[in-house]
Motif scaffolding. Structure first.
Motif, PDB file in Angstrom:
ATOM      1  N   ASP A   8       0.816  -1.212   0.000  1.00 20.13           N
ATOM      2  CA  ASP A   8       0.000   0.000   0.000  1.00 20.13           C
ATOM      3  C   ASP A   8       0.851   1.264   0.000  1.00 20.13           C
ATOM      4  OD1 ASP A   8      -2.235  -1.532  -0.077  1.00 20.13           O
ATOM      5  OD2 ASP A   8      -3.017  -0.962   1.890  1.00 20.13           O
ATOM      6  N   HIS A   9       2.127   1.154   0.387  1.00 19.01           N
ATOM      7  CA  HIS A   9       3.023   2.312   0.315  1.00 19.01           C
ATOM      8  C   HIS A   9       3.341   2.684  -1.128  1.00 19.01           C
ATOM      9  CE1 HIS A   9       3.621   2.328   4.614  1.00 19.01           C
ATOM     10  NE2 HIS A   9       3.990   1.064   4.594  1.00 19.01           N
ATOM     11  N   GLY A  10       3.193   1.720  -2.038  1.00 20.63           N
ATOM     12  CA  GLY A  10       3.426   1.984  -3.444  1.00 20.63           C
ATOM     13  C   GLY A  10       4.883   1.886  -3.850  1.00 20.63           C
ATOM     14  N   LEU A  11       5.137   2.132  -5.133  1.00 20.01           N
ATOM     15  CA  LEU A  11       6.475   2.097  -5.717  1.00 20.01           C
ATOM     16  C   LEU A  11       6.739   3.402  -6.452  1.00 20.01           C
ATOM     17  CD1 LEU A  11       6.434  -1.472  -7.333  1.00 20.01           C
ATOM     18  CD2 LEU A  11       7.629  -0.813  -5.230  1.00 20.01           C
ATOM     19  N   LEU A 151       0.721  11.936  -0.311  1.00 19.49           N
ATOM     20  CA  LEU A 151       1.723  11.006  -0.788  1.00 19.49           C
ATOM     21  C   LEU A 151       3.002  11.177   0.018  1.00 19.49           C
ATOM     22  CD1 LEU A 151       2.877  12.234  -4.350  1.00 19.49           C
ATOM     23  CD2 LEU A 151       1.593  13.620  -2.743  1.00 19.49           C
ATOM     24  N   THR A 152       3.759  10.096   0.086  1.00 20.93           N
ATOM     25  CA  THR A 152       5.030  10.096   0.799  1.00 20.93           C
ATOM     26  C   THR A 152       6.125   9.649  -0.154  1.00 20.93           C
ATOM     27  OG1 THR A 152       4.817   7.804   1.546  1.00 20.93           O
ATOM     28  CG2 THR A 152       3.919   9.513   2.990  1.00 20.93           C
ATOM     29  N   ARG A 153       7.349  10.083   0.136  1.00 17.77           N
ATOM     30  CA  ARG A 153       8.505   9.677  -0.658  1.00 17.77           C
ATOM     31  C   ARG A 153       9.665   9.423   0.287  1.00 17.77           C
ATOM     32  NH1 ARG A 153      10.559  14.366  -4.082  1.00 17.77           N
ATOM     33  NH2 ARG A 153      11.620  14.829  -2.124  1.00 17.77           N
ATOM     34  N   PRO A 154      10.317   8.273   0.162  1.00 16.95           N
ATOM     35  CA  PRO A 154      11.430   7.983   1.075  1.00 16.95           C
ATOM     36  C   PRO A 154      12.674   8.786   0.740  1.00 16.95           C
ATOM     37  CG  PRO A 154      11.188   6.207  -0.516  1.00 16.95           C
ATOM     38  CD  PRO A 154      10.040   7.149  -0.748  1.00 16.95           C
ATOM     39  N   LEU A 155      13.518   8.944   1.736  1.00 13.91           N
ATOM     40  CA  LEU A 155      14.846   9.510   1.533  1.00 13.91           C
ATOM     41  C   LEU A 155      15.549   8.757   0.407  1.00 13.91           C
ATOM     42  CD1 LEU A 155      17.423  11.111   2.667  1.00 13.91           C
ATOM     43  CD2 LEU A 155      17.785   9.096   4.089  1.00 13.91           C
ATOM     44  N   THR A 156      16.238   9.501  -0.458  1.00 11.19           N
ATOM     45  CA  THR A 156      16.969   8.873  -1.556  1.00 11.19           C
ATOM     46  C   THR A 156      17.897   7.783  -1.023  1.00 11.19           C
ATOM     47  OG1 THR A 156      16.901  10.926  -2.826  1.00 11.19           O
ATOM     48  CG2 THR A 156      18.525   9.290  -3.482  1.00 11.19           C
ATOM     49  N   GLY A 157      17.757   6.589  -1.557  1.00  6.96           N
ATOM     50  CA  GLY A 157      18.564   5.454  -1.126  1.00  6.96           C
ATOM     51  C   GLY A 157      17.878   4.540  -0.136  1.00  6.96           C
ATOM     52  N   GLU A 158      16.756   4.971   0.451  1.00  4.30           N
ATOM     53  CA  GLU A 158      16.012   4.144   1.398  1.00  4.30           C
ATOM     54  C   GLU A 158      14.859   3.439   0.680  1.00  4.30           C
ATOM     55  OE1 GLU A 158      16.500   3.286   4.381  1.00  4.30           O
ATOM     56  OE2 GLU A 158      17.894   4.733   5.261  1.00  4.30           O
ATOM     57  N   VAL A 160      12.086   2.317   2.339  1.00  9.73           N
ATOM     58  CA  VAL A 160      10.829   2.660   2.998  1.00  9.73           C
ATOM     59  C   VAL A 160      10.925   4.076   3.553  1.00  9.73           C
ATOM     60  CG1 VAL A 160      10.239   0.290   3.592  1.00  9.73           C
ATOM     61  CG2 VAL A 160      11.599   1.654   5.188  1.00  9.73           C
ATOM     62  N   SER A 161       9.772   4.694   3.702  1.00  6.60           N
ATOM     63  CA  SER A 161       9.712   6.044   4.252  1.00  6.60           C
ATOM     64  C   SER A 161       9.316   6.002   5.717  1.00  6.60           C
ATOM     65  CB  SER A 161       8.687   6.891   3.477  1.00  6.60           C
ATOM     66  OG  SER A 161       8.531   8.160   4.083  1.00  6.60           O
ATOM     67  N   GLY A 162       9.952   6.854   6.521  1.00  3.75           N
ATOM     68  CA  GLY A 162       9.562   6.996   7.918  1.00  3.75           C
ATOM     69  C   GLY A 162       8.415   7.953   8.110  1.00  3.75           C
ATOM     70  N   ASP A 163       7.958   8.583   7.041  1.00  2.00           N
ATOM     71  CA  ASP A 163       6.803   9.483   7.093  1.00  2.00           C
ATOM     72  C   ASP A 163       5.554   8.726   6.647  1.00  2.00           C
ATOM     73  OD1 ASP A 163       8.649  11.385   7.723  1.00  2.00           O
ATOM     74  OD2 ASP A 163       8.347  12.616   5.936  1.00  2.00           O
ATOM     75  N   GLY A 164       4.401   9.161   7.143  1.00  2.00           N
ATOM     76  CA  GLY A 164       3.160   8.531   6.728  1.00  2.00           C
ATOM     77  C   GLY A 164       1.966   9.401   7.042  1.00  2.00           C
ATOM     78  N   TYR A 165       0.807   8.967   6.573  1.00  2.00           N
ATOM     79  CA  TYR A 165      -0.428   9.729   6.776  1.00  2.00           C
ATOM     80  C   TYR A 165      -1.594   8.747   6.850  1.00  2.00           C
ATOM     81  CZ  TYR A 165      -1.435   8.672   1.941  1.00  2.00           C
ATOM     82  OH  TYR A 165      -1.671   7.980   0.771  1.00  2.00           O
ATOM     83  N   ALA A 166      -2.708   9.219   7.364  1.00  2.00           N
ATOM     84  CA  ALA A 166      -3.934   8.429   7.379  1.00  2.00           C
ATOM     85  C   ALA A 166      -5.122   9.384   7.371  1.00  2.00           C
ATOM     86  CB  ALA A 166      -3.992   7.514   8.604  1.00  2.00           C
ATOM     87  N   VAL A 167      -6.232   8.885   6.842  1.00  2.00           N
ATOM     88  CA  VAL A 167      -7.468   9.659   6.714  1.00  2.00           C
ATOM     89  C   VAL A 167      -8.602   8.795   7.257  1.00  2.00           C
ATOM     90  CG1 VAL A 167      -9.060  10.778   5.102  1.00  2.00           C
ATOM     91  CG2 VAL A 167      -6.582  10.823   4.655  1.00  2.00           C
ATOM     92  N   ARG A 168      -9.493   9.382   8.038  1.00  2.00           N
ATOM     93  CA  ARG A 168     -10.619   8.598   8.529  1.00  2.00           C
ATOM     94  C   ARG A 168     -11.832   9.489   8.763  1.00  2.00           C
ATOM     95  NH1 ARG A 168     -10.424   7.057  14.959  1.00  2.00           N
ATOM     96  NH2 ARG A 168     -10.494   9.183  15.796  1.00  2.00           N
ATOM     97  N   VAL A 169     -13.013   8.856   8.772  1.00  2.00           N
ATOM     98  CA  VAL A 169     -14.249   9.492   9.217  1.00  2.00           C
ATOM     99  C   VAL A 169     -14.763   8.633  10.359  1.00  2.00           C
ATOM    100  CG1 VAL A 169     -16.553  10.262   8.613  1.00  2.00           C
ATOM    101  CG2 VAL A 169     -14.736  10.357   6.896  1.00  2.00           C
ATOM    102  N   ASP A 327      15.803  13.758   2.917  1.00  2.00           N
ATOM    103  CA  ASP A 327      14.927  13.400   4.029  1.00  2.00           C
ATOM    104  C   ASP A 327      13.690  12.704   3.469  1.00  2.00           C
ATOM    105  OD1 ASP A 327      13.906  13.166   6.547  1.00  2.00           O
ATOM    106  OD2 ASP A 327      13.714  15.303   6.947  1.00  2.00           O
ATOM    107  N   ASP A 328      13.049  11.869   4.325  1.00  2.00           N
ATOM    108  CA  ASP A 328      11.717  11.390   3.986  1.00  2.00           C
ATOM    109  C   ASP A 328      10.788  12.590   3.861  1.00  2.00           C
ATOM    110  OD1 ASP A 328      12.577   8.713   4.285  1.00  2.00           O
ATOM    111  OD2 ASP A 328      12.151   8.760   6.431  1.00  2.00           O
ATOM    112  N   ALA A 329       9.744  12.456   3.060  1.00  2.00           N
ATOM    113  CA  ALA A 329       8.842  13.585   2.853  1.00  2.00           C
ATOM    114  C   ALA A 329       7.404  13.093   2.746  1.00  2.00           C
ATOM    115  CB  ALA A 329       9.226  14.367   1.605  1.00  2.00           C
TER     116      ALA A 329
END
Length: 338
Positions: A8-11, A151-158, A160-169, A327-329
């Motif tokens: 689910d993090h995508g490529l 959307l998130t993007r990992p640090l160049t060379g990593e 996985v990203s240490g940043d994340g988000y979520a949405v809920r109702v 940096d992760d973003a």
């Protein structure tokens, strides 16, 4: 999950040659099969992936593409976000018409994308570049678009990203979370994953109470900076509680950009002070939140018409122009769904 499955993090793909285009198409077909969208829609998805990447190869500077699952309720589709840093199109609507070409081709690329996709949106500015977002769903009507996009993007060379988000109702409360796990790599990602899981299962409560819940749920991790926002369209209010270096801004037509307050602290460690703030959130306003992997130097006035695009397109544009490669973003944009 099989080794070749798309999470689910995508490529993320850097698209600079035909070989990258082939890799994107194969991964898109694999994800379509993984999600069970059907052979006919996988064929349509392959066309979308091929045309998006072809456009990046032919026209883009520093073209990249994100491929990931998108989920609404019990339905799953495929989302592609193509991003480039130039040269940009003077008129995206004109460029989408069959027969329009700037490279001596038949000029059917964007038109083909729009015909095969269930949802399409984009933004382009000459000299700055283009963002195109596309979704392909199983046969049947596409779900209504989300009121938030990120959307998130990992640090160049990593990986996985240490940043994340979520949405809920949750019981009528429209809430979003942006989280930045301390450091980088798997341990940072683990802290963020714990925050996202706790957020999704948290009681339906105001942001400050949700942040306290996340703090208690993350004591086994290295901790994170995070913030929770709640959009109340009926009261025209935004409620916000944040810890650490998460930036948040309310953008409203005719008003100056307004930054929101996050307090010092690390969720999951010590006993941080958590406080909730209320801000005016007029009709049509947009909330933008991002981690410190995004420089807080962007101005919406530099992007005529961007405020009217989908939240995902706005978030991707900010990530492209203000994201820090070392940096992760993460960038999230949201509008009250009323």
């Amino acid at each position: 999950m099989t080794p070749d499955a798309v999470s689910d993090h995508g490529l993320w793909f850097r698209v600079e040659s035909g070989s990258a285009a082939s890799a994107v198409r194969r991964a898109a077909e694999r994800l379509g099969g993984q999600l069970g969208i059907g052979d006919a829609r996988i064929a349509d998805l392959a066309i979308v992936a091929a045309e998006l990447t072809s456009n990046l190869v032919k026209h883009a500077d520093e073209g990249v593409l994100l491929l990931r699952p998108v989920r609404v309720g019990d339905r799953a589709g495929v989302e592609l976000v193509a991003i480039d840093s130039g040269p940009g199109m003077a008129d995206l609507t004109v460029s989408s018409r069959d027969g329009h070409s700037t490279a001596g081709t038949l000029g059917i690329g964007l038109g083909a994308i729009m015909r095969q996709a269930d949802w399409f949106d984009g933004y382009s500015l000459p000299g700055r570049g283009t963002v195109l977002a596309v979704q392909v769903w199983p046969k049947g009507p596409a779900p209504e678009q989300s009121w938030a996009g990120a959307l998130t993007r990992p640090l160049t060379g990593e990986a996985v990203s240490g940043d994340g988000y979520a949405v809920r109702v949750a019981e009528g409360r429209h809430q979003v979370l942006v989280c930045d796990g301390l450091g980088h790599g798997p341990l940072a990602a683990s802290a963020t994953d714990a925050a996202l899981a706790a957020f999704r299962s948290a009681p339906a409560a105001p942001p400050a109470a949700v942040v306290q819940h996340l703090h208690r749920s993350m004591s086994h991790t290295r901790g994170a900076a995070l913030a929770v926002a709640e959009l109340d369209g009926e009261a025209h209010l935004l409620r916000y509680a944040g810890l650490g270096n998460i930036a948040a801004t309310v953008l409203a037509e005719g008003e100056r950009r307004r930054g929101l307050v996050s307090l010092p602290g690390i969720a999951g460690h010590q006993r941080p002070v958590v406080r909730e703030y209320e801000y005016a959130f007029p009709a049509g306003a947009t909330l933008v939140m991002h981690s410190d992997g995004v420089a807080d130097r962007w101005q919406l006035d530099d992007y005529p018409g961007l405020a009217g695009r989908a939240p995902l397109v706005l978030a991707a544009t900010v990530l492209r122009d203000a994201g820090v490669r070392r940096d992760d973003a993460c960038v999230l944009a949201a509008r009250a769904p009323w």
